[in-house]
Design a protein around this motif. Sequence first.
Motif, PDB file in Angstrom:
ATOM      1  N   ARG A  21       3.134   5.609  -7.887  1.00 53.71           N
ATOM      2  CA  ARG A  21       3.793   5.714  -6.574  1.00 53.71           C
ATOM      3  C   ARG A  21       3.746   4.370  -5.830  1.00 53.71           C
ATOM      4  NH1 ARG A  21      -0.902   9.725  -4.863  1.00 53.71           N
ATOM      5  NH2 ARG A  21      -2.308   8.368  -3.732  1.00 53.71           N
ATOM      6  N   GLN A  22       2.634   3.623  -5.995  1.00 47.17           N
ATOM      7  CA  GLN A  22       2.558   2.320  -5.328  1.00 47.17           C
ATOM      8  C   GLN A  22       3.608   1.365  -5.898  1.00 47.17           C
ATOM      9  OE1 GLN A  22      -1.619   1.514  -5.916  1.00 47.17           O
ATOM     10  NE2 GLN A  22      -2.216   2.619  -4.055  1.00 47.17           N
ATOM     11  N   CYS A  56       6.843   8.635   8.199  1.00 48.73           N
ATOM     12  CA  CYS A  56       5.871   9.052   7.192  1.00 48.73           C
ATOM     13  C   CYS A  56       4.622   8.166   7.245  1.00 48.73           C
ATOM     14  CB  CYS A  56       6.502   9.026   5.800  1.00 48.73           C
ATOM     15  SG  CYS A  56       5.439   9.806   4.573  1.00 48.73           S
ATOM     16  N   HIS A  57       4.813   6.857   7.322  1.00 49.29           N
ATOM     17  CA  HIS A  57       3.652   5.952   7.358  1.00 49.29           C
ATOM     18  C   HIS A  57       2.742   6.255   8.551  1.00 49.29           C
ATOM     19  CE1 HIS A  57       5.903   2.727   4.778  1.00 49.29           C
ATOM     20  NE2 HIS A  57       5.464   3.736   4.067  1.00 49.29           N
ATOM     21  N   PHE A  84       6.950   2.283  -4.440  1.00 48.50           N
ATOM     22  CA  PHE A  84       7.094   1.757  -3.078  1.00 48.50           C
ATOM     23  C   PHE A  84       7.348   0.250  -3.097  1.00 48.50           C
ATOM     24  CE2 PHE A  84       4.792   5.669  -1.538  1.00 48.50           C
ATOM     25  CZ  PHE A  84       5.822   6.129  -0.739  1.00 48.50           C
ATOM     26  N   CYS A  91      10.874   5.793   7.030  1.00 46.64           N
ATOM     27  CA  CYS A  91       9.680   5.132   6.463  1.00 46.64           C
ATOM     28  C   CYS A  91       8.555   5.231   7.486  1.00 46.64           C
ATOM     29  CB  CYS A  91       9.907   3.645   6.183  1.00 46.64           C
ATOM     30  SG  CYS A  91      11.428   3.169   5.351  1.00 46.64           S
ATOM     31  N   THR A 149      -6.298   3.667  -2.786  1.00 46.67           N
ATOM     32  CA  THR A 149      -5.031   4.194  -2.246  1.00 46.67           C
ATOM     33  C   THR A 149      -5.035   4.191  -0.728  1.00 46.67           C
ATOM     34  OG1 THR A 149      -3.591   6.144  -2.116  1.00 46.67           O
ATOM     35  CG2 THR A 149      -5.926   6.580  -2.497  1.00 46.67           C
ATOM     36  N   ASP A 150      -3.862   3.988  -0.156  1.00 41.83           N
ATOM     37  CA  ASP A 150      -3.703   4.060   1.290  1.00 41.83           C
ATOM     38  C   ASP A 150      -3.146   5.414   1.715  1.00 41.83           C
ATOM     39  OD1 ASP A 150      -4.676   1.504   1.800  1.00 41.83           O
ATOM     40  OD2 ASP A 150      -2.708   0.575   1.478  1.00 41.83           O
TER      41      ASP A 150
HETATM   42  C1  HEC Z   1       7.191  10.643   2.739  1.00 44.19           C
HETATM   43  C2  HEC Z   1       6.314   9.535   3.057  1.00 44.19           C
HETATM   44  C3  HEC Z   1       6.746   8.123   2.937  1.00 44.19           C
HETATM   45  C4  HEC Z   1       8.005   7.580   3.118  1.00 44.19           C
HETATM   46  C5  HEC Z   1       9.288   8.273   3.531  1.00 44.19           C
HETATM   47  C6  HEC Z   1       7.881   6.167   2.869  1.00 44.19           C
HETATM   48  N1  HEC Z   1       6.594   5.851   2.541  1.00 44.19           N
HETATM   49 FE1  HEC Z   1       5.884   4.022   2.049  1.00 44.19          FE
HETATM   50  N2  HEC Z   1       4.064   4.823   1.613  1.00 44.19           N
HETATM   51  C7  HEC Z   1       3.700   6.124   1.836  1.00 44.19           C
HETATM   52  C8  HEC Z   1       2.325   6.326   1.424  1.00 44.19           C
HETATM   53  C9  HEC Z   1       1.541   7.619   1.510  1.00 44.19           C
HETATM   54  C10 HEC Z   1       1.875   5.085   0.928  1.00 44.19           C
HETATM   55  C11 HEC Z   1       0.486   4.770   0.339  1.00 44.19           C
HETATM   56  C12 HEC Z   1       0.548   4.999  -1.177  1.00 44.19           C
HETATM   57  C13 HEC Z   1      -0.784   4.727  -1.853  1.00 44.19           C
HETATM   58  O1  HEC Z   1      -1.454   3.703  -1.531  1.00 44.19           O
HETATM   59  O2  HEC Z   1      -1.168   5.514  -2.739  1.00 44.19           O
HETATM   60  C14 HEC Z   1       3.004   4.163   1.056  1.00 44.19           C
HETATM   61  C15 HEC Z   1       2.947   2.844   0.679  1.00 44.19           C
HETATM   62  C16 HEC Z   1       3.983   1.930   0.859  1.00 44.19           C
HETATM   63  C17 HEC Z   1       3.916   0.527   0.513  1.00 44.19           C
HETATM   64  C18 HEC Z   1       2.713  -0.198  -0.109  1.00 44.19           C
HETATM   65  C19 HEC Z   1       2.796  -0.092  -1.642  1.00 44.19           C
HETATM   66  C20 HEC Z   1       1.646  -0.837  -2.308  1.00 44.19           C
HETATM   67  O3  HEC Z   1       0.635  -0.196  -2.657  1.00 44.19           O
HETATM   68  O4  HEC Z   1       1.738  -2.068  -2.447  1.00 44.19           O
HETATM   69  C21 HEC Z   1       5.115  -0.024   0.859  1.00 44.19           C
HETATM   70  C22 HEC Z   1       5.542  -1.491   0.696  1.00 44.19           C
HETATM   71  C23 HEC Z   1       5.939   1.035   1.412  1.00 44.19           C
HETATM   72  N3  HEC Z   1       5.212   2.209   1.400  1.00 44.19           N
HETATM   73  C24 HEC Z   1       7.214   0.868   1.890  1.00 44.19           C
HETATM   74  C25 HEC Z   1       8.046   1.897   2.301  1.00 44.19           C
HETATM   75  C26 HEC Z   1       9.406   1.730   2.743  1.00 44.19           C
HETATM   76  C27 HEC Z   1      10.120   0.385   2.862  1.00 44.19           C
HETATM   77  C28 HEC Z   1       9.904   2.969   3.036  1.00 44.19           C
HETATM   78  C29 HEC Z   1      11.256   3.358   3.506  1.00 44.19           C
HETATM   79  C30 HEC Z   1      12.418   2.639   3.012  1.00 44.19           C
HETATM   80  C31 HEC Z   1       8.825   3.905   2.781  1.00 44.19           C
HETATM   81  N4  HEC Z   1       7.717   3.227   2.350  1.00 44.19           N
HETATM   82  C32 HEC Z   1       8.938   5.283   2.960  1.00 44.19           C
HETATM   83  C33 HEC Z   1       4.502   7.116   2.347  1.00 44.19           C
HETATM   84  C34 HEC Z   1       5.859   7.014   2.586  1.00 44.19           C
END
Ligand code: HEC
Length: 156
Positions: free
Chosen positions: A39-40, A149-150, A43, A146, A96-97
């Motif tokens: 998942r990371q 959710c964050h 993202f 984004c 994980t974050d």
């Molecule tokens: C439904 C929830 C959700 C949505 C929507 C979401 N994120 Fe996230 N994002 C997360 C979570 C939870 C994490 C942490 C994942 C982990 O560390 O396991 C994360 C982590 C990240 C990271 C860090 C990845 C890494 O480990 O280096 C980035 C960059 C990021 N998101 C960008 C985005 C962007 C840009 C969008 C929209 C275009 C987005 N996310 C939409 C939940 C979401």
Amino acid sequence: MIGFNNPRRLAGLAAACALLFSATAPAQDVDAEAAIEYRQSAFKMIFWNFSTLSAMARERIEFDRDEFRMRALRVSNYSRQLAEGFAPGTDSGAPTDAKAEIWANKDDFDAKLADFQRESHKLYSMAAKADEASLREQFSAVSATCKACHDNYRKD
Ligand code: HEC
């Protein structure tokens, strides 16, 4: 031609099907470390493509419709591959974050993920014809998903 009336072939087919189903592990057997890394990575791919969309939306680089559309499609596609990275039991197992609240409020988390999928698909659909102002507006709508959710589910 597939010989459905041939018992040997039918047995072979049944064996192939059994193999196919046994290869599909139930959700709770997902390797947590691999899922977290998956998942990371997804993202990171999203962010990579989203950054160029952002630069165009903010007029930091010149608007290029074909590129905008391609990157919007990538973001939309990756958004649809995130859910399996949040399978049950993947709250820990690697750095994980992701907050534990995700699994406690899975319906809400899934709804926020669905918002992201819907809005990013809309951005891609619009990208073929819409004017730049409308695309900028829709880009902001995706960004908001984004953040929504964050703010709730990602550690700062
Ligand atoms: C439904 C929830 C959700 C949505 C929507 C979401 N994120 Fe996230 N994002 C997360 C979570 C939870 C994490 C942490 C994942 C982990 O560390 O396991 C994360 C982590 C990240 C990271 C860090 C990845 C890494 O480990 O280096 C980035 C960059 C990021 N998101 C960008 C985005 C962007 C840009 C969008 C929209 C275009 C987005 N996310 C939409 C939940 C979401």
